[in-house]
Design an enzyme around this catalytic site. Structure first.
Site, short mmCIF file in Angstrom:
data_model
loop_
_atom_site.label_atom_id
_atom_site.label_comp_id
_atom_site.label_asym_id
_atom_site.label_seq_id
_atom_site.Cartn_x
_atom_site.Cartn_y
_atom_site.Cartn_z
N MET A 120 0.83 -1.20 0.00
CA MET A 120 0.00 0.00 0.00
C MET A 120 0.86 1.25 0.00
O MET A 120 0.98 1.91 1.02
CB MET A 120 -0.93 0.01 1.20
N PRO A 121 1.46 1.50 -1.17
CA PRO A 121 2.39 2.63 -1.24
C PRO A 121 1.67 3.98 -1.20
O PRO A 121 0.50 4.11 -1.54
CB PRO A 121 3.07 2.44 -2.60
N TYR A 122 2.45 4.96 -0.75
CA TYR A 122 2.03 6.36 -0.79
C TYR A 122 3.12 7.13 -1.53
O TYR A 122 4.30 7.00 -1.20
CB TYR A 122 1.88 6.91 0.64
N PHE B 207 -1.72 5.24 -3.22
CA PHE B 207 -2.19 6.64 -3.16
C PHE B 207 -1.12 7.52 -3.78
O PHE B 207 0.07 7.33 -3.52
CB PHE B 207 -2.35 7.10 -1.70
#
Lengths: 76, 76, 76, 76, 76, 76
Positions: free
Chosen positions: D1-3, D48
């Protein structure tokens, strides 16, 4: 002169790896710098990329640390 | 109440050091807090400074990890 | 190749100003870049500085928006 | 779940534009999300991307606001 | 789809601990995600929380590294 | 002395509002500061909270600007 900060969980995503590998990091740096050149004409030399690896227990989603979220478990 | 985030590569820049030294960190904290006081009248006590050291392989410039960029080399 | 992010409240701190002035911004950029050169030997050209001005109602301290905190008031 | 946080100067880089266009923003979002899928197997839905446009007078390089740096001028 | 970044000094704040404990991290993640649901109606699943622990010597306040600031000492 | 950065899309989430309201911002600041006191014993006065509102076209998820992602549409 763009600055790009990429945050990912610290865990392996390629065979046998327990963390992001140097090859993956190079590919991220190369890919995002090239993207800024292609889309906005930003010269490669003027883009900084900073990758931050975040321990799994420090990343939350769904109100839980990510490992518990993935396990579908809400056990404390 | 300013907040200042300083990101630098994790490497030595003083003789014999392999990382930013505590003395250098103190000088950065002192200097940037004083700067905000001098330029904008912000009291020292209301300024937070956070220094982040980033591993060389996690910092990209010119589409390459910084060490390869410095070496002028594109060898994988 | 340092990256420095400076966050301040959006308000005037010099006579007649209602925001950080261009002169103050230039002084911050100049001062912090020079600091990184003096303390760590980082060339001016390799330092990025990004200043972010934050609306007063978006900055909290003491559990309150900053203006209420300063006023010592907890009136909604 | 990278940002992923992308900071660019607020200015036009396509014909007739005075800022990053919605099409460029879409291309950045698409490109960087796809990159994280290709390189690290991160599903598109778990990435995101936040783009921040920074006023020219708020971006410093070479110890100067970026416009003065580009002009090669140190005139106040 | 909020993103929340929490930076704290790396030190123990519960009995016998020398760092933020996994239980404290879970409580922070849970609490801030719930807050965004309660105040703004943001679904838990759409909130990312990233906790960053910062070494004491990397955190400055009052123009000093935090430990010296707390000690009220300006001794180098 | 924690620092908390909260990024949300710039849009109304309460009746009649087109952006985060001052009341919602106060509630976020209050809630997250209280959380750090309850969980980690951090005094309210030592916590900074910075809220950043991000235009919808600047926030990406699922490889698309958030409005297109929500609409389930991939139309350019």
């Amino acid at each position: 002169m763009p600055y790009v900060n990429i945050q990912v969980t610290r865990e392996g995503t390629s065979p046998g790896a327990s963390a992001t590998t140097p090859e993956q990091k190079r590919a991220l740096i190369q890919g995002v710098s090239q993207l800024l050149l292609d889309v906005m004409g930003k010269p490669l030399a003027s883009t900084f990329v900073v990758i931050e690896e975040v321990d799994l227990e420090n990343w939350g989603v769904g109100g839980l640390p990510v490992q518990e979220f993935r396990a579908g478990s809400k056990v404390p």
